[in-house]
Design an enzyme around this catalytic site. Structure first.
Site, mmCIF file in Angstrom:
data_model
loop_
_atom_site.group_PDB
_atom_site.id
_atom_site.type_symbol
_atom_site.label_atom_id
_atom_site.label_comp_id
_atom_site.label_asym_id
_atom_site.label_seq_id
_atom_site.Cartn_x
_atom_site.Cartn_y
_atom_site.Cartn_z
ATOM 1 N N CYS A 126 35.993 22.169 62.213
ATOM 2 C CA CYS A 126 35.778 21.842 60.912
ATOM 3 C C CYS A 126 37.028 21.722 60.312
ATOM 4 O O CYS A 126 37.729 20.614 59.496
ATOM 5 C CB CYS A 126 34.749 22.650 59.927
ATOM 6 S SG CYS A 126 35.060 24.308 60.268
ATOM 7 N N HIS A 234 36.392 23.551 52.701
ATOM 8 C CA HIS A 234 37.614 24.183 53.120
ATOM 9 C C HIS A 234 38.871 23.595 52.345
ATOM 10 O O HIS A 234 38.661 22.462 52.346
ATOM 11 C CB HIS A 234 37.796 24.031 54.732
ATOM 12 C CG HIS A 234 36.734 24.846 55.502
ATOM 13 N ND1 HIS A 234 35.913 26.072 54.972
ATOM 14 C CD2 HIS A 234 36.455 24.824 56.687
ATOM 15 C CE1 HIS A 234 35.315 26.326 55.852
ATOM 16 N NE2 HIS A 234 35.458 25.616 57.175
#
Length: 329
Positions: A126, A234
């Site tokens: 990710c 994130h």
């Protein structure tokens, strides 16, 4: 077009179902798959309930595509079984990413390299996906020499247990711990296990995967990955040293014209990416674009993305869309 979602009851699996529905993926039959303890449970897809089946049953149903998000051990054991049955597997674990025989794909960058023979395709990490989406067009223009990245990663990257830990701590409740330490009011500078060189596996994923996706082993990458008590996505502070100089306006223009990227960069209006606004969206958001004044040809950027969507589920579904649109399944 039969599509299996392996790990359908997990955090990423649930988002995969959501993304398939939102993007009107042209499936004719959905096969939700999970571990034996979840067999018989129901998941919802486009307002209808579907019963979860076992891996063995799913293989026998011979889906054209299987989206895997069930962990590396499951992928290593079962992806080849699906592939042997003629299914193209798009795997979200780290099991196949650095296998030289497997493609590691971010569709906007390297989907063109996929062939019908690629029966197991790896979905990248990710934190790597969001970074390389911004790096790739800049590398084409200026040539990247070195990247220094520090991440600020959401607890959703660990899974439901970590989200529950944060919520419990926030409410002052004693509960099961996903981490060795409290995460509420804390920052944990360890994501995944430590390797012999003192870096964590997550940090080395970013180093190794970046080179493979962009297709240039000369790019130097060093990473520090940190877990923080957020849930929306994130965030990454990225410092990029180029081989040649750049103009900031051209950098912004290149990023603005890159599919999948939204530039949010205006200090005058306090406009910059944050997980609070990235949550539930598919784009990668880039801001705080500025020259590193400590050395030449070097740029600083702040990159944010929903790790469950573009960082996992959406990227996998985009690979599946590429397969369908190009007659590869």
């Amino acid at each position: 077009m039969k599509v299996a979602v392996v790990g359908a009851t997990g955090m990423v699996g649930e988002v995969m179902l959501k993304v398939l529905a939102e993007r009107n993926f042209p499936l004719t039959e959905l096969i939700p798959v999970a571990s034996e303890k979840s067999v018989g449970r129901e998941v919802m897809f486009k307002g209808k309930p579907y019963k979860v089946v076992s891996l063995e049953t799913a293989v026998s149903m011979k889906p054209q595509i299987a989206l895997f998000s069930a962990g590396g051990d499951t992928s290593k054991e079962w992806a080849p079984k699906f592939a042997t049955a003629g299914t193209t597997v798009i795997d979200n674990s780290s099991a196949w990413r650095m296998d030289p025989a497997k493609k590691l794909v971010v569709p906007e960058i390297n989907a063109a390299g996929i062939t019908k023979e690629d029966k197991i395709i790896a979905n990248p990490n990710c934190s790597t996906i969001q970074m390389v989406l911004a790096l790739n067009p800049l590398h084409k223009r200026y040539g990247i020499k070195r990247v220094v990245v520090s991440t600020y990663q959401s607890v959703t990257g660990t899974g439901l247990k970590a989200v529950q830990q944060l919520e419990n701590e926030y409410a002052g409740i004693q509960g099961e711990m996903a981490y060795k330490y409290p995460i509420h009011r804390n920052a944990i500078p360890q994501i995944d296990v430590f390797e012999d060189n003192g870096y964590t596996k997550e940090e080395m994923k970013m180093t190794r995967e970046t080179k493979k996706i962009i297709g240039d082993d000369s790019i130097k990458v060093t990473a520090t990955t940190v877990r923080i008590p957020t849930v929306g996505g994130h965030s990454e502070s990225v410092n990029i040293e180029f081989n040649s100089d750049f103009e900031l306006n051209e950098v912004r223009s290149i990023l603005h014209n890159t599919p999948g990227i939204t530039v949010q960069d205006n200090p005058d209006t306090f406009t910059y990416p944050m997980p609070l606004y990235a949550e539930g969206k598919d784009d990668v958001f880039v801001g705080r674009i500025r020259r590193d004044e400590s050395q030449p040809n070097t740029l600083n950027m702040w990159i944010v993305s929903d790790n469950l969507r573009k960082g996992a589920a959406t990227n996998a579904v985009q690979i599946a869309e590429h397969l369908v649109n190009n007659g590869l399944v």
